[in-house]
Design an enzyme around this catalytic site. Structure first.
Site, PDB file in Angstrom:
ATOM      1  N   TYR A  81    -101.418   4.334 -17.555  1.00  0.00           N
ATOM      2  CA  TYR A  81    -101.479   3.586 -18.815  1.00  0.00           C
ATOM      3  C   TYR A  81    -102.237   4.379 -19.872  1.00  0.00           C
ATOM      4  O   TYR A  81    -101.726   4.619 -20.973  1.00  0.00           O
ATOM      5  CB  TYR A  81    -102.157   2.246 -18.544  1.00  0.00           C
ATOM      6  CG  TYR A  81    -102.223   1.308 -19.726  1.00  0.00           C
ATOM      7  CD1 TYR A  81    -101.100   0.596 -20.152  1.00  0.00           C
ATOM      8  CD2 TYR A  81    -103.424   1.100 -20.405  1.00  0.00           C
ATOM      9  CE1 TYR A  81    -101.174  -0.281 -21.226  1.00  0.00           C
ATOM     10  CE2 TYR A  81    -103.507   0.226 -21.480  1.00  0.00           C
ATOM     11  CZ  TYR A  81    -102.386  -0.467 -21.880  1.00  0.00           C
ATOM     12  OH  TYR A  81    -102.465  -1.346 -22.948  1.00  0.00           O
ATOM     13  N   ASN A 105    -107.134 -15.100 -16.122  1.00  0.00           N
ATOM     14  CA  ASN A 105    -107.579 -15.349 -14.744  1.00  0.00           C
ATOM     15  C   ASN A 105    -108.669 -16.417 -14.704  1.00  0.00           C
ATOM     16  O   ASN A 105    -108.576 -17.387 -13.940  1.00  0.00           O
ATOM     17  CB  ASN A 105    -108.157 -14.071 -14.130  1.00  0.00           C
ATOM     18  CG  ASN A 105    -107.122 -13.289 -13.333  1.00  0.00           C
ATOM     19  OD1 ASN A 105    -105.931 -13.555 -13.428  1.00  0.00           O
ATOM     20  ND2 ASN A 105    -107.583 -12.324 -12.563  1.00  0.00           N
ATOM     21  N   PHE A 106    -109.710 -16.237 -15.516  1.00  0.00           N
ATOM     22  CA  PHE A 106    -110.852 -17.156 -15.451  1.00  0.00           C
ATOM     23  C   PHE A 106    -110.446 -18.576 -15.856  1.00  0.00           C
ATOM     24  O   PHE A 106    -110.853 -19.553 -15.230  1.00  0.00           O
ATOM     25  CB  PHE A 106    -111.997 -16.659 -16.345  1.00  0.00           C
ATOM     26  CG  PHE A 106    -112.765 -15.478 -15.778  1.00  0.00           C
ATOM     27  CD1 PHE A 106    -112.416 -14.891 -14.559  1.00  0.00           C
ATOM     28  CD2 PHE A 106    -113.844 -14.940 -16.471  1.00  0.00           C
ATOM     29  CE1 PHE A 106    -113.115 -13.801 -14.047  1.00  0.00           C
ATOM     30  CE2 PHE A 106    -114.561 -13.852 -15.967  1.00  0.00           C
ATOM     31  CZ  PHE A 106    -114.199 -13.279 -14.759  1.00  0.00           C
TER      32      PHE A 106
HETATM   33  P1  NAD Z   1     -97.301  -8.045 -22.248  1.00  0.00           P
HETATM   34  O1  NAD Z   1     -97.210  -7.463 -20.906  1.00  0.00           O
HETATM   35  O2  NAD Z   1     -97.347  -9.520 -22.379  1.00  0.00           O
HETATM   36  O3  NAD Z   1     -96.132  -7.521 -23.189  1.00  0.00           O
HETATM   37  C1  NAD Z   1     -95.496  -6.296 -23.015  1.00  0.00           C
HETATM   38  C2  NAD Z   1     -94.009  -6.533 -23.189  1.00  0.00           C
HETATM   39  O4  NAD Z   1     -93.321  -5.284 -23.057  1.00  0.00           O
HETATM   40  C3  NAD Z   1     -93.433  -7.480 -22.140  1.00  0.00           C
HETATM   41  O5  NAD Z   1     -92.627  -8.439 -22.761  1.00  0.00           O
HETATM   42  C4  NAD Z   1     -92.611  -6.553 -21.240  1.00  0.00           C
HETATM   43  O6  NAD Z   1     -91.551  -7.209 -20.587  1.00  0.00           O
HETATM   44  C5  NAD Z   1     -92.170  -5.502 -22.241  1.00  0.00           C
HETATM   45  N1  NAD Z   1     -91.808  -4.232 -21.617  1.00  0.00           N
HETATM   46  C6  NAD Z   1     -92.488  -3.535 -20.673  1.00  0.00           C
HETATM   47  N2  NAD Z   1     -91.826  -2.410 -20.361  1.00  0.00           N
HETATM   48  C7  NAD Z   1     -90.709  -2.382 -21.136  1.00  0.00           C
HETATM   49  C8  NAD Z   1     -89.618  -1.479 -21.264  1.00  0.00           C
HETATM   50  N3  NAD Z   1     -89.560  -0.363 -20.534  1.00  0.00           N
HETATM   51  N4  NAD Z   1     -88.645  -1.785 -22.148  1.00  0.00           N
HETATM   52  C9  NAD Z   1     -88.686  -2.921 -22.877  1.00  0.00           C
HETATM   53  N5  NAD Z   1     -89.680  -3.810 -22.793  1.00  0.00           N
HETATM   54  C10 NAD Z   1     -90.696  -3.541 -21.941  1.00  0.00           C
HETATM   55  O7  NAD Z   1     -98.595  -7.383 -22.939  1.00  0.00           O
HETATM   56  P2  NAD Z   1     -99.266  -7.638 -24.348  1.00  0.00           P
HETATM   57  O8  NAD Z   1    -100.668  -8.014 -24.083  1.00  0.00           O
HETATM   58  O9  NAD Z   1     -98.424  -8.509 -25.186  1.00  0.00           O
HETATM   59  O10 NAD Z   1     -99.284  -6.163 -24.925  1.00  0.00           O
HETATM   60  C11 NAD Z   1     -98.370  -5.735 -25.923  1.00  0.00           C
HETATM   61  C12 NAD Z   1     -98.708  -4.306 -26.321  1.00  0.00           C
HETATM   62  O11 NAD Z   1    -100.041  -4.237 -26.841  1.00  0.00           O
HETATM   63  C13 NAD Z   1     -98.638  -3.307 -25.168  1.00  0.00           C
HETATM   64  O12 NAD Z   1     -98.084  -2.098 -25.636  1.00  0.00           O
HETATM   65  C14 NAD Z   1    -100.085  -3.098 -24.792  1.00  0.00           C
HETATM   66  O13 NAD Z   1    -100.301  -1.822 -24.237  1.00  0.00           O
HETATM   67  C15 NAD Z   1    -100.772  -3.248 -26.135  1.00  0.00           C
HETATM   68  N6  NAD Z   1    -102.163  -3.669 -25.961  1.00  0.00           N
HETATM   69  C16 NAD Z   1    -102.470  -4.934 -25.569  1.00  0.00           C
HETATM   70  C17 NAD Z   1    -103.794  -5.298 -25.372  1.00  0.00           C
HETATM   71  C18 NAD Z   1    -104.183  -6.694 -24.973  1.00  0.00           C
HETATM   72  O14 NAD Z   1    -105.369  -6.934 -24.749  1.00  0.00           O
HETATM   73  N7  NAD Z   1    -103.289  -7.643 -24.885  1.00  0.00           N
HETATM   74  C19 NAD Z   1    -104.813  -4.353 -25.551  1.00  0.00           C
HETATM   75  C20 NAD Z   1    -104.451  -3.058 -25.910  1.00  0.00           C
HETATM   76  C21 NAD Z   1    -103.131  -2.721 -26.137  1.00  0.00           C
HETATM   77  N1  UDP Z   2    -112.131  -8.785 -14.397  1.00  0.00           N
HETATM   78  C1  UDP Z   2    -112.850  -9.638 -13.588  1.00  0.00           C
HETATM   79  N2  UDP Z   2    -112.167 -10.616 -12.923  1.00  0.00           N
HETATM   80  C2  UDP Z   2    -110.845 -10.801 -13.054  1.00  0.00           C
HETATM   81  C3  UDP Z   2    -110.107  -9.941 -13.892  1.00  0.00           C
HETATM   82  C4  UDP Z   2    -110.789  -8.929 -14.558  1.00  0.00           C
HETATM   83  O1  UDP Z   2    -114.067  -9.516 -13.449  1.00  0.00           O
HETATM   84  O2  UDP Z   2    -110.312 -11.740 -12.419  1.00  0.00           O
HETATM   85  C5  UDP Z   2    -112.866  -7.741 -15.132  1.00  0.00           C
HETATM   86  C6  UDP Z   2    -112.281  -6.328 -14.999  1.00  0.00           C
HETATM   87  O3  UDP Z   2    -112.811  -5.670 -13.871  1.00  0.00           O
HETATM   88  C7  UDP Z   2    -112.738  -5.698 -16.305  1.00  0.00           C
HETATM   89  C8  UDP Z   2    -112.737  -6.863 -17.294  1.00  0.00           C
HETATM   90  O4  UDP Z   2    -112.774  -8.054 -16.501  1.00  0.00           O
HETATM   91  O5  UDP Z   2    -114.051  -5.210 -16.176  1.00  0.00           O
HETATM   92  C9  UDP Z   2    -111.516  -6.899 -18.196  1.00  0.00           C
HETATM   93  O6  UDP Z   2    -110.379  -6.795 -17.355  1.00  0.00           O
HETATM   94  P1  UDP Z   2    -108.910  -6.908 -17.932  1.00  0.00           P
HETATM   95  O7  UDP Z   2    -107.991  -6.658 -16.791  1.00  0.00           O
HETATM   96  O8  UDP Z   2    -108.757  -8.183 -18.668  1.00  0.00           O
HETATM   97  O9  UDP Z   2    -108.791  -5.765 -19.030  1.00  0.00           O
HETATM   98  P2  UDP Z   2    -109.265  -4.242 -19.112  1.00  0.00           P
HETATM   99  O10 UDP Z   2    -110.013  -3.857 -17.878  1.00  0.00           O
HETATM  100  O11 UDP Z   2    -108.002  -3.503 -19.264  1.00  0.00           O
HETATM  101  O12 UDP Z   2    -110.142  -4.237 -20.305  1.00  0.00           O
END
Ligand code: NAD
Ligand code: UDP
Length: 317
Positions: A150, A195-196
């Site tokens: 990722y 999750n929480f």
């Molecule tokens: P999500 O998993 O809900 O959404 C991602 C979407 O992309 C899903 O609908 C999935 O089916 C689609 N997808 C995955 N692979 C694909 C492919 N090969 N072709 C077409 N569609 C595909 O996640 P999200 O939280 O909505 O995240 C959206 C974007 O924002 C992602 O690029 C993620 O990396 C970025 N992002 C999210 C967060 C967050 O906290 N939610 C933080 C940082 C970056």
């Molecule tokens: N985490 C946790 N319990 C869970 C899921 C996640 O303690 O059930 C922790 C995880 O180890 C991380 C933080 O929460 O330190 C955020 O995790 P998340 O998967 O939401 O996002 P990211 O690690 O990508 O920031």
């Protein structure tokens, strides 16, 4: 081509995911035509079911690792699983989605002269040695760990965006999104907020990884979408990367206690092993977003958690 005050044809890849579905909705509300492209890897048709009847909305099942031929004015490239559990399930596909997906969407943007925004991530900073993280920090990323598919995929996508900009004059925008939460997260998404909340509502143990001293900064989805749209609307000379997130920093234990209190749950806190390469601290410096986008988050954690708890109360009933 259209200018920023005209209605546009907008492609949202990953549009049936958590953030993408909110973005599609906001774009439609502004009158734009929206083409939502998703392979439903982690997204769901139900996230956009309420948009299907809207005449300017179109949903296409497609995997962005394959070329796409459509005519659009703007592209938001969100396709990529975002939860560690899901992006680590098929890590090769995760890297392909970030890298081949970026190449395909950049190629599309080049052909149709569209403006393109990349949903990058705070993960490009890895386990950061600088705190809070500014855009000028190059990061501390393990290239061979379980999060690398990722983190490095997203870093390579940023490289591709900037090379298409330098080499082909493409109009690009790179947003570094920090942890975002809200309604329409999948109940089995695996990220900490969902999750929480789900565990608390079901009376199950709240799984804290490690001692829960690691921190994250949580941005409510409406704020995040506003930031993305403002970034897309900036002048062509502004490319980012720009942090979009909420600088309120909380330990994971604090988050668990807040969720317990707000749900009036009798769930117990239990401690599980910390996954490898789990960043210790994460908090955005948002001064660039404040100055260039005029953007700051407006939703406090308690308010956003309240809305998300209401959502999951219905969703898992
Ligand atoms: P999500 O998993 O809900 O959404 C991602 C979407 O992309 C899903 O609908 C999935 O089916 C689609 N997808 C995955 N692979 C694909 C492919 N090969 N072709 C077409 N569609 C595909 O996640 P999200 O939280 O909505 O995240 C959206 C974007 O924002 C992602 O690029 C993620 O990396 C970025 N992002 C999210 C967060 C967050 O906290 N939610 C933080 C940082 C970056
Ligand atoms: N985490 C946790 N319990 C869970 C899921 C996640 O303690 O059930 C922790 C995880 O180890 C991380 C933080 O929460 O330190 C955020 O995790 P998340 O998967 O939401 O996002 P990211 O690690 O990508 O920031």
């Amino acid at each position: 081509m259209t200018n920023q005050f005209e209605l546009k044809r907008v492609l949202v890849t990953g549009g049936a995911g958590f953030i993408g579905s909110h973005l599609c909705e906001r774009l439609l509300d502004q009158g734009h035509e929206v083409l939502c492209v998703d392979n439903f890897y982690t997204g769901r048709r139900s996230n956009v079911a309420h948009l299907l009847a809207r005449p300017k909305f179109e949903l296409l099942r497609h995997d962005v690792t394959f070329p796409l031929y459509v005519e659009v004015d703007e592209i938001y490239n969100l396709a990529c699983p975002a939860s560690p559990i899901h992006y680590q399930f098929d890590p090769v596909q995760t890297t392909k989605t970030s890298v081949h997906g970026a190449i395909n969407m950049l190629g599309l943007a080049k052909r149709v002269k569209a403006k393109i925004l990349q949903a990058s991530t705070s993960e490009v900073y890895g386990d950061p040695a600088m705190h809070p993280q500014r855009e000028s920090y190059w990061g501390n990323v393990n290239p061979v760990g379980i999060r690398s598919c990722y983190d490095e995929g997203k870093r390579c996508a940023e490289t591709l965006f900037f090379d298409y900009h330098r080499q082909h004059n493409l109009r690009i925008k790179v947003a570094r999104i920090f942890n975002t939460y809200g309604p329409r997260m999948h109940p089995n998404d695996g990220r900490v907020v969902s999750n929480f909340i789900v565990q608390a509502l079901r009376g199950e143990d709240i799984t804290i990884y490690g001692q829960g001293q690691q921190t994250r900064s949580f941005c409510y989805v409406d704020d995040l979408v506003e930031g993305l749209m403002r970034l897309m609307a900036t002048d062509d000379d502004f490319t980012g990367p720009v942090n979009i997130g909420n600088p309120g920093e909380f330990s994971i234990r604090e988050l668990a206690e807040k969720v317990l209190a707000m749900t009036h749950s009798s769930s117990q806190l239990v401690f599980r092993p910390l996954p490898s390469d789990d960043p210790v601290r994460r908090c955005p410096d948002i001064s660039l977003a404040q100055s260039r986008l005029g953007w700051s988050p407006t939703v406090q954690l308690e308010t956003g958690l309240g809305r998300t708890i209401d959502y999951f109360t219905q969703a898992i009933a």
